[in-house]
Design an enzyme around this catalytic site. Structure first.
Site, PDB file in Angstrom:
ATOM      1  N   ARG A   1      -0.527   9.083   3.071  1.00 35.60           N
ATOM      2  CA  ARG A   1      -1.891   9.601   3.052  1.00 35.60           C
ATOM      3  C   ARG A   1      -1.996  11.119   3.157  1.00 35.60           C
ATOM      4  O   ARG A   1      -2.790  11.745   2.457  1.00 35.60           O
ATOM      5  CB  ARG A   1      -2.704   8.948   4.181  1.00 35.60           C
ATOM      6  CG  ARG A   1      -3.001   7.486   3.919  1.00 35.60           C
ATOM      7  CD  ARG A   1      -3.714   6.850   5.094  1.00 35.60           C
ATOM      8  NE  ARG A   1      -4.083   5.471   4.767  1.00 35.60           N
ATOM      9  CZ  ARG A   1      -4.612   4.623   5.625  1.00 35.60           C
ATOM     10  NH1 ARG A   1      -4.834   5.010   6.868  1.00 35.60           N
ATOM     11  NH2 ARG A   1      -4.920   3.397   5.253  1.00 35.60           N
TER      12      ARG A   1
ATOM     13  N   GLU B   1       0.840  -1.192   0.000  1.00 35.44           N
ATOM     14  CA  GLU B   1       0.000   0.000   0.000  1.00 35.44           C
ATOM     15  C   GLU B   1       0.878   1.246   0.000  1.00 35.44           C
ATOM     16  O   GLU B   1       2.100   1.155   0.072  1.00 35.44           O
ATOM     17  CB  GLU B   1      -0.934  -0.002   1.225  1.00 35.44           C
ATOM     18  CG  GLU B   1      -1.934  -1.148   1.205  1.00 35.44           C
ATOM     19  CD  GLU B   1      -2.794  -1.209   2.453  1.00 35.44           C
ATOM     20  OE1 GLU B   1      -2.508  -0.450   3.403  1.00 35.44           O
ATOM     21  OE2 GLU B   1      -3.730  -2.016   2.490  1.00 35.44           O
TER      22      GLU B   1
END
Length: 429
Positions: A267, A110
């Site tokens: 993020r 990820e």
């Protein structure tokens, strides 16, 4: 009411803590909604795991880098090194992680990760893990779980916690005294208009900590997830489009259907880039394409995401879907040590409501389930070392008047957290 150990919250942290406590201790667990309505059940992407010693340095660096190097290095080291033992426990509970044809565990990657180190079960890893923890907890004869029971305050004097004041399912108030109290109340997403969290998770643990002088830390460290399904209805919980989707190749596009960023950035940076693009074009969302993912892989790995998109009128991977950033995770919270002990005696905090510094200023993808359970187990072991020395206190008469107006109390707690966030950021508004 009276118990040995009171656990407030029923996510993976609270459940795993209960499973690691001795069978001769009476445990009472209360949860604000039903057990299944914890954010642990919502986690999609997976859980990070140390595959081998060769990956330790890379795993450590990725976690530190995502956290802007503000992480507690001892906490990061502890989390990574104790992950293999957690994996053994989860497998023994029956958790079914994805495997290849030869029966070997499969790992995915990820945003923010240099290597594939994330175990998963389709796109419902949190549900797979937490439901098995719950099943094992149902087998414990020393554990009682009360649903729709809310904590409204701590019972504490002179920096010692003696239990909690709770509102039961029927609306009546009660005191529960305990030798050890554990706050496992989850995050603060319920105070935001747009959040992936359940709406009832309003930061109760942090609020009562602030009210009673329990030390908190980095209350302004709040993570925004870059990709949630855009929905016009502001009352709905924001549906997460997992980090793993981008990890497997999904791409972001602007209104002109042009790529504008690296989808695998941490993020906070990716969120900044998306918001910058939205502001530039005056749009309410950007677009995510899953075309780079093979259709069979998409259907097997992300069936619930595909289903959600279809229910809202989008056929993936043929069509792009609208996505927008939303509040997702709380890195700050009640300050604890490596054994999850708070600054108040006989009080522990675990899971998202706690801050041991492992995430720094920004959590690395798929470290949440891992962190919650590693430090929940450490809490369980430590509280047993402290149990015999814990002091009990009776409350034969108690004034419930300040807690009778539930909405007024919840609003005051929300404001308490909001004011602390503003104070931490140094903002006037």
């Amino acid at each position: 009411m009276k118990t040995d150990i009171l656990i407030i919250g029923s996510g993976c942290a609270g459940l795993y803590c209960a499973l690691n406590l001795p069978k001769d201790k009476n445990i009472l667990m209360i949860t604000k909604d039903v057990v299944e309505h914890s954010d642990s059940f919502l986690a999609q992407g997976g859980i990070c795991m140390l595959q081998n010693e060769e990956d330790f340095d890379s795993f450590f660096y990725d976690t530190m880098k995502a956290g802007h190097f503000e992480n507690n290095t001892a906490a990061v080291e502890t989390m990574i090194k104790e992950s293999p033992d957690l994996l053994k426990d989860l497998i023994s509970y029956g958790v079914d992680f994805q495997k290849d044809e030869d029966g070997n565990l499969m790992y995915t990657k990820e945003g923010g990760h240099a290597r594939k180190r994330i175990l998963y079960h389709k796109d419902i890893t949190g549900k797979e893990i937490t439901s098995h923890l719950y099943d094992r907890c149902k087998e414990l004869e020393n554990l009682t779980i009360k649903e729709h029971w809310s904590m409204v305050d701590l019972l504490c004097e002179d920096n010692v916690c003696y239990g909690a004041v709770v509102r039961k399912a029927d609306g009546t108030l009660e005191t529960i005294t305990a030798k050890i109290t554990v706050l496992a109340c989850g995050g603060i997403g319920g105070i935001y208009r747009h959040s992936t969290n359940y709406r009832h998770l309003t930061g109760d643990g942090v609020a009562v900590a602030l009210k009673n002088g329990v030390e908190c830390e980095h209350v302004d460290y709040i993570q925004i997830h870059p990709t949630t399904f855009y929905n016009e209805d502001e009352k709905d919980r924001s549906f997460l489009i997992s980090e793993s989707v981008r990890g497997e190749g999904a791409q972001l596009f602007n209104a002109k259907k042009q790529r504008f960023t690296d989808e695998l950035l941490p993020r906070d940076i990716l969120t900044h880039n998306i918001r910058k693009q939205m502001k530039k074009e005056g749009s309410k969302h950007v677009w995510l394409s899953m075309r780079p993912i093979k259709k069979d892989d998409l259907l097997s790995h992300f069936p619930n995401i595909v289903k959600h998109c279809k229910e809202h009128g989008y056929s993936v991977p043929k069509e792009m879907i609208p996505v927008v950033p939303a509040q997702h995770y709380f890195m700050g919270g009640i300050k604890v040590n490596l054994n999850s002990k708070t600054s108040m005696n006989q009080l522990y905090a675990i899971g998202e409501t706690a801050c041991n510094g492992v995430h720094g200023k920004n959590r690395l993808a798929s470290n949440s389930l891992l962190e919650s359970m590693v430090f929940a187990k450490r809490a369980a072991l430590d509280m047993m070392n402290q149990f015999d020395g814990a002091v009990e206190k009776e409350y034969p008469e108690f004034d419930y008047a300040p807690y009778e107006d539930a909405k007024k109390l919840e609003d005051s707690y929300k404001k308490l957290i909001q004011d602390e966030i503003k104070r931490s950021k140094g903002e006037e508004e």
